[in-house]
Design an enzyme around this catalytic site. Structure first.
Site, short mmCIF file in Angstrom:
data_model
loop_
_atom_site.label_atom_id
_atom_site.label_comp_id
_atom_site.label_asym_id
_atom_site.label_seq_id
_atom_site.Cartn_x
_atom_site.Cartn_y
_atom_site.Cartn_z
N SER A 127 63.35 47.40 57.65
CA SER A 127 64.54 48.38 57.17
C SER A 127 65.47 47.27 58.27
CB SER A 127 63.89 49.94 57.93
OG SER A 127 63.72 50.77 56.56
N1 SAH Z 1 59.21 52.56 57.54
C1 SAH Z 1 59.42 51.53 57.26
C2 SAH Z 1 60.80 50.91 55.46
C3 SAH Z 1 59.72 50.55 54.75
S1 SAH Z 1 60.81 49.82 53.10
C4 SAH Z 1 59.71 49.69 57.54
O1 SAH Z 1 59.98 49.85 58.96
O2 SAH Z 1 58.86 48.45 57.42
C5 SAH Z 1 60.05 52.07 52.27
C6 SAH Z 1 58.39 52.70 51.46
O3 SAH Z 1 58.28 53.48 51.68
C7 SAH Z 1 57.81 51.20 51.05
O4 SAH Z 1 56.86 50.52 52.12
C8 SAH Z 1 57.72 51.98 49.94
O5 SAH Z 1 56.69 51.00 49.08
C9 SAH Z 1 57.00 53.06 50.60
N2 SAH Z 1 57.13 54.46 49.57
C10 SAH Z 1 58.37 54.73 48.74
N3 SAH Z 1 57.68 55.88 48.34
C11 SAH Z 1 57.14 56.71 49.18
C12 SAH Z 1 55.96 57.33 48.79
N4 SAH Z 1 56.17 58.40 47.47
N5 SAH Z 1 54.90 57.55 49.58
C13 SAH Z 1 54.43 56.98 50.44
N6 SAH Z 1 55.42 56.01 51.10
C14 SAH Z 1 56.39 55.22 49.77
#
Ligand code: SAH
Length: 220
Positions: free
Chosen positions: A67
Site C-alpha cells: 500500500s
Molecule cells: N498490508 C499490505 C497490503 C497488501 S495489498 C502491505 O502493507 O503490503 C492487500 C493484500 O490482501 C494482498 O496481499 C492480498 O493477497 C490480500 N488479501 C486479499 N483478500 C484476502 C483475504 N480474503 N484474506 C487474506 N488476505 C487477503
C-alpha cells in the site's frame, strides 16, 4: 523481504516522506514515528530501492501491492493504535503495514490468502525485534477466531461487504477500519465502532483504491 543497508540517504528520504504525510493531514505522532523508522526499501524489490520512499504503491509478488504510505498512515491513524492493542490485519502482503503496527506496540495477528506471500513471512527480517507477530495463511473473511476478540481489525484489501465473522471477532468498544466497495474501482474508508448491543457506529472518510479482498486461499 530483502536485507539491504539502511543508509543516511534512506533516513533522509524517510524524513521527507514523513513531512509529506504531515502536509497531507496525518497527525498521529506514533504513526509518523513508525513510518520514519521503518526501512520501507527492505519490503520492495531492489528495482524500487531508489523510489521506495515516494508516496506510491508498488507491485509485490503474486500480483499484489504494497500500500501507498499515505494509505498505511491513514488507516493506522483511524485505528488509534495504543501500546498493547490486539490487532487483526487482513492482507499481510509485503508485511510493511504489519511492521508499522508492531512498531507502535500493537500485538499483531495477520492473515494472507496468497501462499507465495505467506511463505515469505518465514523470512521476516524483524523477527528478533517483533517476535510476537503471528502470521497466518488463510481466508481473511474467516478471521482468526482462536485468538478473538480483537481490539482493532484492519482490512487492507477492498471489501465487497462488512465480513460478518470479522465483526463477531471484534471486542465491544473495538474498531474496524475497512475500505468498502462503492464501485468496482473505488472504496470508501469506514471506521466501525462496536457498541454494547453489538451494532456499529459508522464513520465515513475518504475514497481509496485497493486490490480486491477475495474469498478462499490459493494453493501455491
Ligand atoms: N498490508 C499490505 C497490503 C497488501 S495489498 C502491505 O502493507 O503490503 C492487500 C493484500 O490482501 C494482498 O496481499 C492480498 O493477497 C490480500 N488479501 C486479499 N483478500 C484476502 C483475504 N480474503 N484474506 C487474506 N488476505 C487477503
Amino acid at each position: 523481504m530483502r536485507k539491504s543497508e539502511d543508509k543516511y540517504l534512506h533516513k533522509g528520504l524517510r524524513n521527507q516522506l514523513v513531512k509529506l504525510l504531515v502536509e497531507k493531514g496525518i497527525t498521529d505522532n506514533n504513526v509518523l514515528a513508525a513510518i520514519g523508522s521503518i526501512p520501507r526499501h527492505f519490503f520492495l524489490d531492489s528495482a524500487f530501492e531508489r523510489i521506495a520512499y515516494e508516496d506510491r504503491a508498488f507491485p509485490i509478488a503474486a500480483d499484489q501491492t504494497i500500500s501507498q504510505p499515505y494509505t498505511v498512515a491513514y488507516q493506522t491513524q483511524l485505528l488509534q493504535i495504543k501500546e498493547g492493542d490486539k490487532v487483526l490485519e487482513i492482507g499481510t502482503g509485503s508485511m510493511y503495514q504489519t511492521t508499522v503496527l508492531a512498531a507502535m506496540g500493537a500485538d499483531v495477528y495477520t492473515i494472507e490468502r496468497q501462499k507465495q506471500l505467506f511463505d515469505q513471512t518465514t523470512q521476516y527480517l524483524f523477527k528478533d525485534q517483533y517476535p510476537k507477530i503471528r502470521f497466518f495463511f488463510g481466508d481473511g473473511f474467516e478471521g482468526q477466531a482462536e485468538f478473538a476478540p480483537y481490539d482493532k481489525i484492519l482490512i487492507t484489501a477492498a471489501a465487497p461487504k462488512i465480513p460478518e465473522k470479522l465483526w463477531d471477532q471484534l471486542k465491544v468498544g473495538g474498531m474496524m477500519v475497512i475500505p468498502l466497495d462503492e464501485s468496482e474501482e473505488v472504496q470508501r474508508m469506514l471506521r466501525l465502532t462496536k457498541k454494547k448491543d453489538g451494532t456499529s457506529k459508522q464513520e465515513s472518510f475518504d475514497e481509496f483504491s485497493f486490490v480486491p479482498m477475495l474469498k478462499g486461499k490459493t494453493q501455491k
